[in-house]
Design a protein around this motif. Structure first.
Motif, PDB file in Angstrom:
ATOM      1  N   UNK A 344       0.990  -1.270  -0.073  1.00  0.00           N
ATOM      2  CA  UNK A 344      -0.118  -0.075  -0.131  1.00  0.00           C
ATOM      3  C   UNK A 344       0.760   1.271   0.025  1.00  0.00           C
ATOM      4  N   UNK A 345       2.159   1.103   0.509  1.00  0.00           N
ATOM      5  CA  UNK A 345       2.919   2.538   0.573  1.00  0.00           C
ATOM      6  C   UNK A 345       4.277   2.413   0.321  1.00  0.00           C
ATOM      7  N   UNK A 346       4.901   3.466  -0.517  1.00  0.00           N
ATOM      8  CA  UNK A 346       6.383   3.141  -0.775  1.00  0.00           C
ATOM      9  C   UNK A 346       6.640   4.662  -0.471  1.00  0.00           C
ATOM     10  N   UNK A 347       7.726   4.832   0.192  1.00  0.00           N
ATOM     11  CA  UNK A 347       8.460   6.122   0.352  1.00  0.00           C
ATOM     12  C   UNK A 347       9.893   5.966  -0.061  1.00  0.00           C
ATOM     13  N   UNK A 348      10.149   6.468  -1.091  1.00  0.00           N
ATOM     14  CA  UNK A 348      11.497   6.593  -1.758  1.00  0.00           C
ATOM     15  C   UNK A 348      12.029   8.076  -1.913  1.00  0.00           C
ATOM     16  N   UNK A 349      11.492   8.911  -1.071  1.00  0.00           N
ATOM     17  CA  UNK A 349      11.800  10.377  -1.099  1.00  0.00           C
ATOM     18  C   UNK A 349      13.210  10.677  -0.673  1.00  0.00           C
ATOM     19  N   UNK A 350      14.159  11.472  -1.347  1.00  0.00           N
ATOM     20  CA  UNK A 350      15.291  12.056  -1.216  1.00  0.00           C
ATOM     21  C   UNK A 350      16.348  10.567  -1.364  1.00  0.00           C
ATOM     22  N   UNK A 351      16.192   9.937  -2.187  1.00  0.00           N
ATOM     23  CA  UNK A 351      17.153   8.698  -2.360  1.00  0.00           C
ATOM     24  C   UNK A 351      18.091   8.769  -3.662  1.00  0.00           C
ATOM     25  N   UNK A 352      18.008   9.940  -4.039  1.00  0.00           N
ATOM     26  CA  UNK A 352      19.144  10.384  -5.128  1.00  0.00           C
ATOM     27  C   UNK A 352      18.665   9.154  -6.311  1.00  0.00           C
ATOM     28  N   UNK A 353      17.511   9.031  -6.803  1.00  0.00           N
ATOM     29  CA  UNK A 353      17.012   7.803  -7.714  1.00  0.00           C
ATOM     30  C   UNK A 353      17.483   8.356  -9.023  1.00  0.00           C
ATOM     31  N   UNK A 354      17.807   7.416  -9.802  1.00  0.00           N
ATOM     32  CA  UNK A 354      18.262   7.326 -11.253  1.00  0.00           C
ATOM     33  C   UNK A 354      16.979   7.206 -12.028  1.00  0.00           C
ATOM     34  N   UNK A 355      17.035   7.817 -13.448  1.00  0.00           N
ATOM     35  CA  UNK A 355      15.984   7.628 -14.392  1.00  0.00           C
ATOM     36  C   UNK A 355      15.344   6.094 -14.445  1.00  0.00           C
ATOM     37  N   UNK A 356      16.489   5.243 -14.378  1.00  0.00           N
ATOM     38  CA  UNK A 356      16.400   3.873 -14.782  1.00  0.00           C
ATOM     39  C   UNK A 356      15.093   3.400 -13.614  1.00  0.00           C
ATOM     40  N   UNK A 357      15.469   3.853 -12.353  1.00  0.00           N
ATOM     41  CA  UNK A 357      14.557   3.525 -11.317  1.00  0.00           C
ATOM     42  C   UNK A 357      12.930   4.026 -11.473  1.00  0.00           C
ATOM     43  N   UNK A 358      12.906   5.168 -12.187  1.00  0.00           N
ATOM     44  CA  UNK A 358      11.494   5.789 -12.562  1.00  0.00           C
ATOM     45  C   UNK A 358      10.879   4.633 -13.634  1.00  0.00           C
ATOM     46  N   UNK A 359      11.940   4.336 -14.441  1.00  0.00           N
ATOM     47  CA  UNK A 359      11.252   3.522 -15.388  1.00  0.00           C
ATOM     48  C   UNK A 359      10.708   2.164 -15.094  1.00  0.00           C
ATOM     49  N   UNK A 360      11.518   1.657 -14.064  1.00  0.00           N
ATOM     50  CA  UNK A 360      11.279   0.465 -13.324  1.00  0.00           C
ATOM     51  C   UNK A 360       9.780   0.687 -12.273  1.00  0.00           C
ATOM     52  N   UNK A 361       9.830   1.736 -11.815  1.00  0.00           N
ATOM     53  CA  UNK A 361       8.386   2.116 -10.992  1.00  0.00           C
ATOM     54  C   UNK A 361       7.375   1.862 -11.933  1.00  0.00           C
ATOM     55  N   UNK A 362       7.486   2.650 -13.006  1.00  0.00           N
ATOM     56  CA  UNK A 362       6.426   2.806 -13.830  1.00  0.00           C
ATOM     57  C   UNK A 362       5.919   1.537 -14.540  1.00  0.00           C
ATOM     58  N   UNK A 363       7.107   0.522 -14.635  1.00  0.00           N
ATOM     59  CA  UNK A 363       6.603  -0.829 -15.205  1.00  0.00           C
ATOM     60  C   UNK A 363       5.933  -1.619 -14.154  1.00  0.00           C
ATOM     61  N   UNK A 364       6.178  -1.291 -12.712  1.00  0.00           N
ATOM     62  CA  UNK A 364       5.943  -2.024 -11.607  1.00  0.00           C
ATOM     63  C   UNK A 364       4.331  -1.591 -11.088  1.00  0.00           C
ATOM     64  N   UNK A 365       3.838  -0.436 -11.385  1.00  0.00           N
ATOM     65  CA  UNK A 365       2.748   0.429 -10.758  1.00  0.00           C
ATOM     66  C   UNK A 365       1.457  -0.405 -11.068  1.00  0.00           C
ATOM     67  N   UNK A 366       1.366  -0.892 -12.416  1.00  0.00           N
ATOM     68  CA  UNK A 366      -0.056  -1.476 -12.783  1.00  0.00           C
ATOM     69  C   UNK A 366      -0.242  -2.727 -11.907  1.00  0.00           C
ATOM     70  N   UNK A 367       1.022  -3.204 -11.343  1.00  0.00           N
ATOM     71  CA  UNK A 367       0.613  -4.324 -10.626  1.00  0.00           C
ATOM     72  C   UNK A 367       0.407  -4.258  -9.057  1.00  0.00           C
ATOM     73  N   UNK A 368       0.622  -2.958  -8.877  1.00  0.00           N
ATOM     74  CA  UNK A 368       0.182  -2.572  -7.174  1.00  0.00           C
ATOM     75  C   UNK A 368      -1.052  -2.149  -7.334  1.00  0.00           C
TER      76      UNK A 368
END
Length: 523
Positions: A344-368
């Motif tokens: 139900x909840x993901x906190x990754x604020x201020x983690x210096x994420x790379x664009x690749x992590x955003x792409x992976x999150x986008x692919x994961x979101x439909x399953x959450x």
């Protein structure tokens, strides 16, 4: 907990009107002779309904008074008045004296009457300036409260170094389930003393030692004794000075607390601690909340957790915020969250994420499909990439909270959010934070307020600027006013550091009056 750690500040004088407690006192008086009655005037002033409260400070049940909460502004001595009251309420179940510092040094007046309230289940003495003598007095009398289930002694700094005076008096017959000792200046010796006590309070379900930064060195023994509290469900050790070695000790101890549902280890420098200990998390299969924000985690920590977290099928909330050195390793962890059916909840604020992590999150979101909270704040890589997330959401979500603060958002990012909302996919959204995105130009805010729709549940929106920024709101204020009727649930609109003139403030007030709304505009 937020916030909740700060002391209540009240203003105003004590009203002379009759309080609900007067009615209770009168009922007692009718049943007593003149010689049994105690002065009503002092108690009437002490137990009263607060000017700013929506509920009374005394509530009754079938068997009489069940709960008492004392007003911190009363002029009488709290302990003396409480002691006078207690003998009249043998069925009292909850006693909350928190935030009354005048109790400090006089608690013995109260504890000497504990024999009159054997049914007490909840005792709250947080922020009462308790002294070592008070702690000793409480320890000497605590055995009289055989039904006690919750004790809260938080924010009493003199508890540090003196906890043994209390814990050594606890009895095996106790039904204590909740113990809170937040910010009590506990020492390593206190941690050791508490560990030895666990064999006595075997029914413990919630233990909160947060904000005791010197207690860490004494927790090794406590962790070893967790085997005595197999029903423990919540363990909070935020900012307790934990080390890598502590995490290894705790990992082994988790084998004995299979009922654990919430584990908070945030704000401890435990870099490398999970490299060898992550596998022990498999023993807490009921874990629902895992909070390890601001723990200086490394890529090795994240790699180890990536192998274990997807196997915790009951996990609902994962907070990795403020771990700035986890690099690209978090991408693989994000990808595997899709295997958690209750997430139900993901906190990754201020983690210096790379664009690749955003792409992976986008692919994961439909399953959450159960996701309610998503915090991506302070990750600059999100700039211009919100569309990557939006394009993967092709159906209504359960999202209630979205935070994208200080992400260098662009006008296109706002347009992506507008598109998602207009499609009806954010109908459950209650909180949207877009704070500190000074990179959004005025025309983009005009577009946002002009086209945003479908946010029927939104109650909190924040578009505040960075503290040193000062921009006129004139370009979009009129459009905002025309937008507000489309946000029927909005209660809070944050507009910090936008320049708003007196006449513009009047327009906001006029909107509230004309539309019978009560939106709180902060600027």
């Amino acid at each position: 907990m937020e916030t909740t750690d700060s002391k209540h500040q009240k203003t105003g004088s004590i009203k002379q009107s009759r309080s609900p407690f007067d009615l209770i006192v009168n009922q007692i008086w009718r049943k007593k002779s003149l010689t049994e009655r105690w002065p009503q005037s002092s108690v009437s002033r002490f137990f009263k309904k607060s000017d700013n409260s929506t509920k009374t400070d005394c509530s009754t049940g079938r068997d009489g008074l069940e709960e008492v909460s004392l007003d911190s502004e009363a002029n009488e001595n709290k302990s003396t008045i409480s002691a006078a009251v207690l003998p009249n309420f043998p069925s009292l179940e909850e006693l909350d004296l928190s935030w009354n510092e005048s109790i400090g040094g006089a608690l013995n007046v109260l504890t000497s009457h504990f024999q009159h309230i054997p049914q007490l289940r909840v005792l709250e003495l947080s922020s009462c300036a308790l002294s070592a003598l008070d702690i000793s007095s409480l320890g000497e009398s605590i055995q009289l409260l055989v039904n006690i289930e919750k004790i809260d002694l938080s924010w009493n700094c003199d508890l540090g170094g003196n906890l043994l005076l209390f814990t050594q008096k606890l009895q095996p017959s106790f039904t204590l389930k909740i113990l809170k000792l937040v910010d009590c200046n506990l020492t390593a010796e206190d941690g050791i003393a508490l560990g030895k006590t666990l064999s006595v309070i075997t029914n413990l379900e919630i233990l909160d030692l947060s904000m005791n930064k010197h207690v860490g060195c004494g927790l090794a023994g406590l962790f070893q004794e967790l085997k005595c509290v197999p029903h423990l469900q919540v363990l909070k050790l935020c900012n307790c000075g934990l080390t890598q070695e502590n995490i290894q000790d705790l990992g082994i101890a988790l084998n004995h607390v299979p009922a654990m549902k919430k584990l908070v280890l945030s704000r401890n420098s435990i870099a490398g601690g999970f490299k060898e200990s992550a596998t022990h998390l498999l023993n807490v299969t009921e874990l629902q909340v895992f909070d390890i924000h601001d723990c200086s985690l490394t890529e090795d920590d994240i790699s180890a957790l990536t192998q274990i977290i997807p196997l915790l099928k009951n996990l609902q909330v994962l907070n990795l915020a403020m771990n700035k050195n986890i690099g690209d390793a978090v991408r693989n962890l994000i990808a595997r969250i899709r295997f958690l059916p209750k997430f139900k909840g993901l906190g990754v604020n201020n983690c210096n994420l790379f664009k690749e992590s955003i792409v992976e999150l986008a692919d994961t979101l439909p399953n959450l499909t159960e996701l309610e909270t998503l915090d991506l704040s302070w990750n600059k890589c999100l700039s211009g990439n919100v569309g990557l997330l939006v394009q993967m959401l092709q159906s209504e979500t359960r999202l209630r909270v979205v935070k994208l603060c200080s992400c260098n958002l662009t006008g296109q990012d706002l347009a992506s959010l507008v598109s998602l909302s207009c499609a009806g996919f954010l109908s459950s959204l209650e909180t949207l934070h877009l704070t500190y995105n000074d990179t959004v130009d005025d025309q983009s805010w005009v577009m946002f307020f002009k086209e945003i729709d479908g946010l029927k549940a939104l109650s909190e929106l924040d578009i505040g600027l960075m503290p040193l920024s000062h921009r006129e709101c004139s370009p979009w204020l009129a459009v905002l006013l025309s937008c507000l009727p489309r946000l029927p649930s909005l209660l809070e609109l944050g507009m910090h550091h936008w320049v708003i003139s007196a006449s513009q403030c009047e327009l906001l007030d006029t909107f509230n009056h004309q539309h019978q709304r009560n939106i709180h505009f902060t600027y």
